[in-house]
Design an enzyme around this catalytic site. Structure first.
Site, PDB file in Angstrom:
ATOM      1  N   GLY A  89       0.834  -1.195   0.000  1.00 16.96           N
ATOM      2  CA  GLY A  89       0.000   0.000   0.000  1.00 16.96           C
ATOM      3  C   GLY A  89       0.867   1.242   0.000  1.00 16.96           C
ATOM      4  O   GLY A  89       2.008   1.212  -0.443  1.00 16.96           O
ATOM      5  N   CYS A  90       0.327   2.323   0.504  1.00 14.52           N
ATOM      6  CA  CYS A  90       1.054   3.592   0.542  1.00 14.52           C
ATOM      7  C   CYS A  90       2.354   3.427   1.321  1.00 14.52           C
ATOM      8  O   CYS A  90       2.358   2.947   2.453  1.00 14.52           O
ATOM      9  CB  CYS A  90       0.184   4.673   1.193  1.00 14.52           C
ATOM     10  SG  CYS A  90       1.039   6.243   1.391  1.00 14.52           S
TER      11      CYS A  90
END
Length: 156
Positions: free
Chosen positions: A10-11
């Site tokens: 993810g981020c």
């Protein structure tokens, strides 16, 4: 002995933060790996034209923390059954991926994926691939949450 591990989950800001706090982790950075574009910037990757994943690269002292322990953290911090998506973030740059740097890391990553798979009702979509060129994100992205919290403290 200092070793390197690279994870996409993810981020990259949150991924870096999760690993940064572990005892034995000596350095973290965020950047891009796994694409086909030389020296991408954040906007290049965000536009989904480069094929890169947002990743956190971890340097760790293997005498203090094992690669297996890093894998435990990796599996805990995201949903490995979510294809190209983590929470509100969507796109291949947010994919679940383990970039291995050694044959031992490759074997341990596959072993841990098999172990973790039994904990989910849906298939694990995490990729396990050889590490490629690592492109460091700009300074504003490094230790982002630490910088943001420090800035908020000064604004109070």
């Amino acid at each position: 002995m200092v070793a390197v591990a690279t994870f996409g989950a993810g981020c990259f800001w949150g991924v870096e933060r999760a690993f940064r706090s572990l005892s034995g982790v000596t350095k973290t950075s965020v950047g891009y790996m796994g694409g086909h574009f030389e020296n991408p910037c954040y906007l290049d990757v965000l536009s989904r034209i480069t094929g890169h994943a947002e990743v956190a690269q971890i340097e760790y002292d293997s005498a203090i923390i094992s690669y297996e322990a890093l894998l435990v953290t990796f599996w805990k911090i995201h949903d490995p059954t979510s294809l190209n998506r983590q929470g509100a973030d969507r796109g291949e740059q947010y994919r679940s991926v383990i970039f291995y740097h050694t044959e031992e890391q490759q074997q341990l990553a596959h072993q841990s994926k098999r172990t973790v798979a039994s904990q989910y009702s849906k298939p694990i979509v995490t990729e396990i691939v050889a590490a490629t060129a690592y492109w460091l994100a700009t300074e504003e992205h490094q230790q982002y949450f630490d910088k943001k919290s420090n800035k908020q403290q000064w604004q109070k």
